[in-house]
Design a protein around this motif. Structure first.
Motif, mmCIF file in Angstrom:
data_model
loop_
_atom_site.group_PDB
_atom_site.id
_atom_site.type_symbol
_atom_site.label_atom_id
_atom_site.label_comp_id
_atom_site.label_asym_id
_atom_site.label_seq_id
_atom_site.Cartn_x
_atom_site.Cartn_y
_atom_site.Cartn_z
ATOM 1 N N VAL A 287 23.924 46.995 43.072
ATOM 2 C CA VAL A 287 23.539 45.931 43.992
ATOM 3 C C VAL A 287 24.140 44.596 43.549
ATOM 4 C CG1 VAL A 287 21.596 44.672 45.006
ATOM 5 C CG2 VAL A 287 21.374 47.123 44.518
ATOM 6 N N LEU A 288 24.594 43.822 44.536
ATOM 7 C CA LEU A 288 25.081 42.459 44.306
ATOM 8 C C LEU A 288 24.278 41.505 45.168
ATOM 9 C CD1 LEU A 288 27.192 40.356 43.251
ATOM 10 C CD2 LEU A 288 28.600 40.986 45.246
ATOM 11 N N VAL A 289 23.821 40.412 44.581
ATOM 12 C CA VAL A 289 23.158 39.335 45.314
ATOM 13 C C VAL A 289 24.078 38.123 45.325
ATOM 14 C CG1 VAL A 289 21.251 37.669 45.262
ATOM 15 C CG2 VAL A 289 20.796 40.088 44.850
ATOM 16 N N ILE A 290 24.257 37.522 46.494
ATOM 17 C CA ILE A 290 25.055 36.302 46.619
ATOM 18 C C ILE A 290 24.130 35.182 47.061
ATOM 19 C CG2 ILE A 290 27.028 35.208 47.741
ATOM 20 C CD1 ILE A 290 28.138 38.012 48.266
ATOM 21 N N ASP A 291 24.025 34.146 46.235
ATOM 22 C CA ASP A 291 23.152 33.008 46.530
ATOM 23 C C ASP A 291 23.978 31.922 47.225
ATOM 24 O OD1 ASP A 291 21.243 31.082 46.650
ATOM 25 O OD2 ASP A 291 20.811 31.003 44.504
ATOM 26 N N LEU A 292 23.878 31.865 48.546
ATOM 27 C CA LEU A 292 24.612 30.855 49.312
ATOM 28 C C LEU A 292 23.768 29.630 49.638
ATOM 29 C CD1 LEU A 292 26.924 32.561 51.988
ATOM 30 C CD2 LEU A 292 27.513 31.590 49.772
ATOM 31 N N ASP A 293 22.570 29.580 49.106
ATOM 32 C CA ASP A 293 21.687 28.435 49.340
ATOM 33 C C ASP A 293 21.893 27.415 48.224
ATOM 34 O OD1 ASP A 293 19.619 26.637 49.779
ATOM 35 O OD2 ASP A 293 18.205 28.188 50.385
ATOM 36 N N ASN B 135 30.380 29.732 36.814
ATOM 37 C CA ASN B 135 30.967 29.773 38.152
ATOM 38 C C ASN B 135 29.911 30.145 39.184
ATOM 39 O OD1 ASN B 135 33.724 29.223 37.393
ATOM 40 N ND2 ASN B 135 33.810 31.302 36.551
ATOM 41 N N THR B 136 30.107 29.660 40.397
ATOM 42 C CA THR B 136 29.150 29.904 41.471
ATOM 43 C C THR B 136 29.891 30.338 42.736
ATOM 44 O OG1 THR B 136 29.251 27.662 42.363
ATOM 45 C CG2 THR B 136 27.705 28.045 40.538
ATOM 46 N N ALA B 137 29.158 30.386 43.828
ATOM 47 C CA ALA B 137 29.767 30.702 45.118
ATOM 48 C C ALA B 137 30.822 29.666 45.496
ATOM 49 C CB ALA B 137 28.689 30.779 46.195
ATOM 50 N N TYR B 138 30.735 28.474 44.917
ATOM 51 C CA TYR B 138 31.764 27.448 45.185
ATOM 52 C C TYR B 138 33.132 27.949 44.745
ATOM 53 C CZ TYR B 138 34.403 23.088 44.976
ATOM 54 O OH TYR B 138 35.362 22.114 45.160
ATOM 55 N N ALA C 256 35.045 39.344 40.187
ATOM 56 C CA ALA C 256 34.895 39.721 38.780
ATOM 57 C C ALA C 256 34.781 38.507 37.862
ATOM 58 C CB ALA C 256 36.069 40.593 38.332
ATOM 59 N N GLU C 257 35.387 37.383 38.248
ATOM 60 C CA GLU C 257 35.338 36.177 37.423
ATOM 61 C C GLU C 257 34.151 35.283 37.748
ATOM 62 O OE1 GLU C 257 39.003 34.002 37.115
ATOM 63 O OE2 GLU C 257 40.229 35.825 37.225
ATOM 64 N N VAL C 258 33.480 35.573 38.839
ATOM 65 C CA VAL C 258 32.371 34.734 39.286
ATOM 66 C C VAL C 258 31.019 35.393 39.032
ATOM 67 C CG1 VAL C 258 31.350 33.611 41.311
ATOM 68 C CG2 VAL C 258 33.827 33.672 41.051
ATOM 69 N N ILE D 141 26.110 36.499 42.241
ATOM 70 C CA ILE D 141 26.998 35.344 42.389
ATOM 71 C C ILE D 141 26.074 34.161 42.624
ATOM 72 C CG2 ILE D 141 28.783 34.251 43.788
ATOM 73 C CD1 ILE D 141 29.916 37.026 44.324
ATOM 74 N N ALA D 142 26.047 33.269 41.658
ATOM 75 C CA ALA D 142 25.040 32.213 41.618
ATOM 76 C C ALA D 142 25.305 31.114 42.646
ATOM 77 C CB ALA D 142 24.978 31.617 40.208
#
Length: 267
Positions: free
Chosen positions: A34-40, A58-61, A71-73, A85-86
């Protein structure tokens, strides 16, 4: 190929982040990748995953603007057993920078394409507004999971969201659909909650999950400890409810797969 689900509602405070983190942890507990992407930009899903949004490299930016590969984020050490992905305040700047780019609404879709087969589920925690970040999430997603409280004004917000989803499907993602509607902070003793719940089921039918998420103190406390509810108090009704939701989603996916195979056989 992993399934990408955007968790969205234009109304704030309905349990989007709580749902994203706890559903992801429940799926990870069933041995799914599972992957979580925090776009907030508030970064609540990041903090609730045991990751310091102020210290993360690193973040979603960087994913959306600098086009760093996943892989780098990605942060692989989280309290929920999933990859992350923070998100933090930098994500607000990402929305502004995206305005400068061509095909800006599909940046997330393109970024996820190389890694989708590595994950069983990718959950995107969307901000509580229809902005370019939310459009990116819905462009990348196969479907939208809508958490909502059973209150009068929530029905109006849901109508607006369904309209938004249909418009985005027409323009940027023809495959986009509603994954399901999740009743959150539910109190069966409240007559209004029951009335709104009945209206939801009459209008959306089986799109409304049988699982409901009740008001639960443990669910509210868990983020302050940087962990999903199932690792904060696995016996709590909130933790059990999200495990039940994960099971319901998995069963639906199996039924869809079975039906698809039957159609192929008869074709």
């Amino acid at each position: 190929m992993g399934k990408v689900i955007a968790i969205a509602n234009q109304k704030g405070g309905v349990g989007k982040t709580t749902t994203c983190v706890n559903l992801a942890a429940s799926m990870a507990a069933t041995k799914r990748n599972v992957l979580v992407i925090d776009l907030d930009p508030q970064g609540n899903a990041t903090m609730a995953s045991g990751v310091d949004k102020y210290q993360v490299a690193n973040t979603a930016y960087e994913l959306l603007v600098d086009e760093l590969p996943v892989a780098e984020v990605v942060v692989s050490e989280t309290s929920g057993g999933y990859d992350l992905i923070a998100g933090n305040g930098d994500v607000t700047a990402a929305e502004i920078k995206l305005m400068e780019f061509f095909a800006r609404e599909v940046r997330l879709r393109n970024a996820l394409a190389p890694v989708r087969e590595h994950y069983d589920y990718i959950f995107i925690d969307c901000p509580p507004s229809l902005n370019l970040l939310t459009v990116n999430a819905m462009s990348a997603a196969d479907s939208v999971l809508v958490p909502m409280q059973c209150e009068y004004f929530a029905l109006e917000g849901l109508t607006a969201l369904v309209d938004t989803i249909s418009k985005l499907a027409a323009v940027v993602n023809p495959e986009l659909k509603i994954e399901g509607i999740l009743r959150t902070m539910y109190d069966h003793r409240n007559r209004l909650s029951n009335e709104v719940s009945d209206q939801l089921k009459s209008y959306f039918g089986d799109k409304v999950y049988r699982t409901v998420i009740p008001r639960n103190v443990r669910l509210a406390e868990a983020p302050s400890h940087g962990t999903p509810a199932m690792y904060y108090d696995k016996s709590s009704v909130g933790a059990k409810s999200y495990l039940a939701l994960a099971g319901e989603i998995l069963r639906r996916a199996e039924d869809e797969q079975s039906n698809s195979e039957q159609v192929e056989k008869t074709a």
